[in-house]
Design an enzyme around this catalytic site. Structure first.
Site: not given
Ligand SMILES: NC(=O)c1ccc[n+]([C@@H]2O[C@H](COP(=O)([O-])OP(=O)(O)OC[C@H]3O[C@@H](n4cnc5c(N)ncnc54)[C@H](O)[C@@H]3O)[C@@H](O)[C@H]2O)c1
Length: 317
Positions: A152, A179
């Protein structure tokens, strides 16, 4: 300073965010070895292959990975991106229940194979999950923190730099707090070079910033993820880069000041919740800078952020 030699980064979750963290880390040479772990075996192997096929162009880093958690063995840093992501219009807090369950069961297993790592939580809601993951592991507060408002803050600096007509590196401003929806900029300390933001005269003859304009910029930054998710279903490139940058600060023992989110212990009277504040990030992890001054109104916003997250964390215990 003592740089970690032969460093290893594991990225947990090979989705949009995790694969972008790995991609950014490889390109930037953030770690000598990069591993990707996800329960989705076929997808993870494909991501690893695709990343490895570019190895000729990324310097000396290498990439391995798969669906066996042992790929994380011996990591110096573990970045966690596994879990459900926001659907268009959904808040980060609405992900809390399902992602808390994933993290609580995964953390002890990760700690078994990577007991000495520093853990960086990216999965949302990252502040709340940091509290739960710290409790589940008993790790010292320094060694488990969220990427928090590093992303951010980058969004804020980009916007201010464009308007002020200077490079992003010359903008000194921070988003702090959650966040998420209660985050806010520390305007009382925002400067362009050494000039307080409201005094800055843009180089292109544009008017000075007004308080109303700064308020609008804060809202735009807060809501920018919603806009990206609406358009493409996820945010991934900027979080990939900002996570790689955090990893470098740890592995290179940089003592870099970054607004990451650790469980606070008496920071301006706030304890037991994780919120982003300017922190020194080094080989030992993240340490909040306690002398960071807040104006009275910023203190009020900070406590509001803390109260909101305390309630969410309590509901998940
Ligand atoms: N903090 C930040 O600034 C920020 C920014 C963007 C996204 N995010 C967060 O990051 C996370 C991931 O987003 P994304 O777009 O990559 O989602 P996505 O759905 O593309 O990927 C998530 C992955 O997690 C895996 N997964 C689920 N359960 C699991 C487990 N128990 N062990 C191992 N792997 C597992 C899934 O198989 C999938 O490949 C979300 O929670 C999103 O909100 C955070």
């Amino acid at each position: 300073m003592s740089v970690i030699e032969n460093s290893k980064l594991t990225v947990v979750g090979a989705g949009a965010v995790g694969s972008s963290v790995a991609y950014a880390a490889l390109i930037r040479g953030s770690a000598r070895h990069v591993a990707l772990y996800d329960i989705a075996a076929e997808k993870t192997e494909a991501e690893v292959l695709d990343l490895a096929h570019g190895a000729q162009f990324t310097g000396s880093s290498d990439i391995v990975g798969g669906a066996d958690i042992s790929v994380a063995a011996g990591s110096h840093v573990v970045v966690i991106t596994a879990g459900a992501k926001q659907k268009p219009g959904q808040t980060r807090i609405e992900l809390a229940g399902v992602n808390a369950g994933i993290l609580k069961s995964m953390m002890p297993r990760l700690l078994d194979v990577a007991p000495d790592a520093t853990y960086v939580i990216v999965t949302n809601p990252c502040d709340v999950l940091t509290v739960l993951a710290q409790e589940a592991t008993g790790l010292p507060y320094e060694r488990i923190f969220a990427s928090g408002t590093v992303l951010d803050t980058s969004r804020l600096r980009w916007k201010l730099a464009q308007r002020a007509g200077v490079s992003i590196a010359s903008v000194h401003a921070y988003i702090v707090g959650e966040h998420g929806d209660t985050e806010f900029p520390l305007w009382s300390h925002a400067t362009i070079g050494t000039v307080p933001i409201l005094d800055w005269e843009p180089l292109d003859g544009q008017p000075k910033f007004s308080v109303d304009e700064l308020d609008q910029i804060a809202v735009d930054v807060r809501d920018s993820a919603y806009k990206v998710i609406q358009g493409k279903g996820a945010t991934n490139y900027a979080i990939g880069l900002s996570s790689a940058r955090i990893v470098e600060a740890v592995l290179n023992d940089e003592h870099a000041v970054m607004p990451v989110s650790t469980v606070l212990d008496g920071f301006h009277g706030v304890s037991g919740v994780a919120l982003s504040v300017p922190s020194v990030v080094s080989r030992t992890g993240a340490a909040p800078i306690r002398t960071t001054a807040f104006s009275p109104s910023e203190l009020g916003l900070f406590r509001r952020s803390a109260d909101a997250l305390r309630d969410v964390a309590a509901s998940l215990h």
